[in-house]
Motif scaffolding. Structure first.
Motif, PDB file in Angstrom:
ATOM      1  N   ASP A  12       0.773  -1.235  -0.179  1.00 40.27           N
ATOM      2  CA  ASP A  12      -0.194   0.062   0.032  1.00 40.27           C
ATOM      3  C   ASP A  12       0.828   1.267   0.039  1.00 40.27           C
ATOM      4  N   SER A  13       1.922   1.233   0.587  1.00 47.49           N
ATOM      5  CA  SER A  13       3.108   2.240   0.743  1.00 47.49           C
ATOM      6  C   SER A  13       4.379   1.604   1.373  1.00 47.49           C
ATOM      7  N   ASP A  14       5.408   2.475   1.509  1.00 46.13           N
ATOM      8  CA  ASP A  14       6.634   2.020   1.897  1.00 46.13           C
ATOM      9  C   ASP A  14       6.602   1.638   3.321  1.00 46.13           C
ATOM     10  N   LYS A  15       5.518   1.978   4.082  1.00 39.81           N
ATOM     11  CA  LYS A  15       5.250   1.555   5.378  1.00 39.81           C
ATOM     12  C   LYS A  15       3.863   0.653   5.711  1.00 39.81           C
ATOM     13  N   GLY A  22      -6.328  -9.528   5.228  1.00 38.27           N
ATOM     14  CA  GLY A  22      -6.539  -8.108   6.142  1.00 38.27           C
ATOM     15  C   GLY A  22      -5.518  -8.142   6.863  1.00 38.27           C
ATOM     16  N   ILE A  23      -4.601  -9.065   7.233  1.00 34.27           N
ATOM     17  CA  ILE A  23      -3.642  -8.756   8.121  1.00 34.27           C
ATOM     18  C   ILE A  23      -2.749  -7.838   7.359  1.00 34.27           C
ATOM     19  N   ARG A  24      -2.103  -6.965   8.493  1.00 36.29           N
ATOM     20  CA  ARG A  24      -1.178  -6.114   8.014  1.00 36.29           C
ATOM     21  C   ARG A  24       0.257  -6.176   8.623  1.00 36.29           C
ATOM     22  N   ILE A  25       1.374  -5.743   7.635  1.00 34.18           N
ATOM     23  CA  ILE A  25       2.645  -5.528   8.337  1.00 34.18           C
ATOM     24  C   ILE A  25       2.647  -4.151   7.961  1.00 34.18           C
ATOM     25  N   GLN A  26       3.140  -3.392   9.225  1.00 32.74           N
ATOM     26  CA  GLN A  26       2.982  -1.586   9.165  1.00 32.74           C
ATOM     27  C   GLN A  26       4.196  -1.348  10.024  1.00 32.74           C
ATOM     28  N   ARG A  27       4.957  -0.333   9.489  1.00 32.44           N
ATOM     29  CA  ARG A  27       5.834   0.358  10.198  1.00 32.44           C
ATOM     30  C   ARG A  27       5.348   1.781  11.023  1.00 32.44           C
ATOM     31  N   MET A  28       5.185   1.496  12.428  1.00 30.37           N
ATOM     32  CA  MET A  28       4.590   2.661  12.933  1.00 30.37           C
ATOM     33  C   MET A  28       5.100   2.722  14.378  1.00 30.37           C
ATOM     34  N   TYR A  30       3.750   1.993  18.159  1.00 31.35           N
ATOM     35  CA  TYR A  30       2.792   1.190  18.826  1.00 31.35           C
ATOM     36  C   TYR A  30       3.071   1.402  20.022  1.00 31.35           C
ATOM     37  N   LYS A  31       2.132   1.558  21.042  1.00 29.99           N
ATOM     38  CA  LYS A  31       2.307   1.669  22.580  1.00 29.99           C
ATOM     39  C   LYS A  31       3.790   2.124  22.832  1.00 29.99           C
ATOM     40  N   GLY A  32       4.107   3.092  22.066  1.00 32.63           N
ATOM     41  CA  GLY A  32       5.293   4.007  22.342  1.00 32.63           C
ATOM     42  C   GLY A  32       6.483   3.311  21.648  1.00 32.63           C
ATOM     43  N   LYS A  33       6.456   2.588  20.993  1.00 33.87           N
ATOM     44  CA  LYS A  33       7.864   1.877  20.319  1.00 33.87           C
ATOM     45  C   LYS A  33       7.557   1.839  18.808  1.00 33.87           C
ATOM     46  N   ASP A  34       8.659   2.214  18.229  1.00 36.82           N
ATOM     47  CA  ASP A  34       8.687   2.427  16.882  1.00 36.82           C
ATOM     48  C   ASP A  34       9.175   1.130  16.297  1.00 36.82           C
ATOM     49  N   GLY A  35       8.822   0.631  14.965  1.00 36.48           N
ATOM     50  CA  GLY A  35       9.103  -0.779  14.364  1.00 36.48           C
ATOM     51  C   GLY A  35       8.169  -0.907  13.356  1.00 36.48           C
ATOM     52  N   TRP A  36       8.436  -2.410  13.194  1.00 36.41           N
ATOM     53  CA  TRP A  36       7.396  -3.064  12.016  1.00 36.41           C
ATOM     54  C   TRP A  36       6.804  -3.795  12.813  1.00 36.41           C
ATOM     55  N   PHE A  37       5.213  -3.771  12.720  1.00 36.30           N
ATOM     56  CA  PHE A  37       4.333  -4.623  13.402  1.00 36.30           C
ATOM     57  C   PHE A  37       3.469  -5.455  12.525  1.00 36.30           C
ATOM     58  N   LEU A  38       3.267  -6.613  13.050  1.00 38.84           N
ATOM     59  CA  LEU A  38       2.575  -7.727  12.368  1.00 38.84           C
ATOM     60  C   LEU A  38       1.142  -7.531  13.165  1.00 38.84           C
TER      61      LEU A  38
END
Length: 119
Positions: A12-15, A22-28, A30-38
């Motif tokens: 969808d984008s670089d992040k 519908g499952i996502r892998i997203q760079r964001m 989350y709960k105060g932590k930066d990273g890639w999230f499944l």
């Protein structure tokens, strides 16, 4: 994942990468932590965190492929079975049970009427 996106995934984008489920892998963050999230579709399932690097992103894809987000299908299947079992039962019994129910109701009312007539 050097050349492209794994099968079943859409970039969808670089992040943000979205799987056909519908499952996502997203760079964001989350709960105060930066990273890639499944990120699972089921909000009750846990989000899995990976390093905020390209390697972390690749590890997220690998983790998904290995079943890191195995959602318990028992809840869904149990509901489906119950719903499926509940739907045919009224349809099959509709013709027979309605007559029986009416007879039962009448039987229940007749003694009451008899008692009223006697007293």
């Amino acid at each position: 994942m050097a050349s492209g996106v794994p099968k079943g995934w859409e970039k969808d984008s670089d992040k943000l990468f979205i799987h056909e489920t519908g499952i996502r892998i997203q760079r964001m963050t989350y709960k105060g932590k930066d990273g890639w999230f499944l990120v699972p579709v089921d909000l009750d399932a846990a989000v899995v965190e990976f390093e905020p690097t390209n390697e972390g992103r690749d590890k997220a894809f690998e983790a998904f492929a290995k079943g890191a987000l195995v959602v318990k299908p028992k809840k869904t299947k149990a509901t489906t079975k119950k719903a499926a079992a509940a739907k045919p039962a009224p349809k099959e019994e509709e013709g027979e049970e309605k007559d029986d129910d009416d007879d039962d109701d009448d039987d229940g009312e007749k003694p009451e009427a008899d008692e009223g007539d006697e007293g």
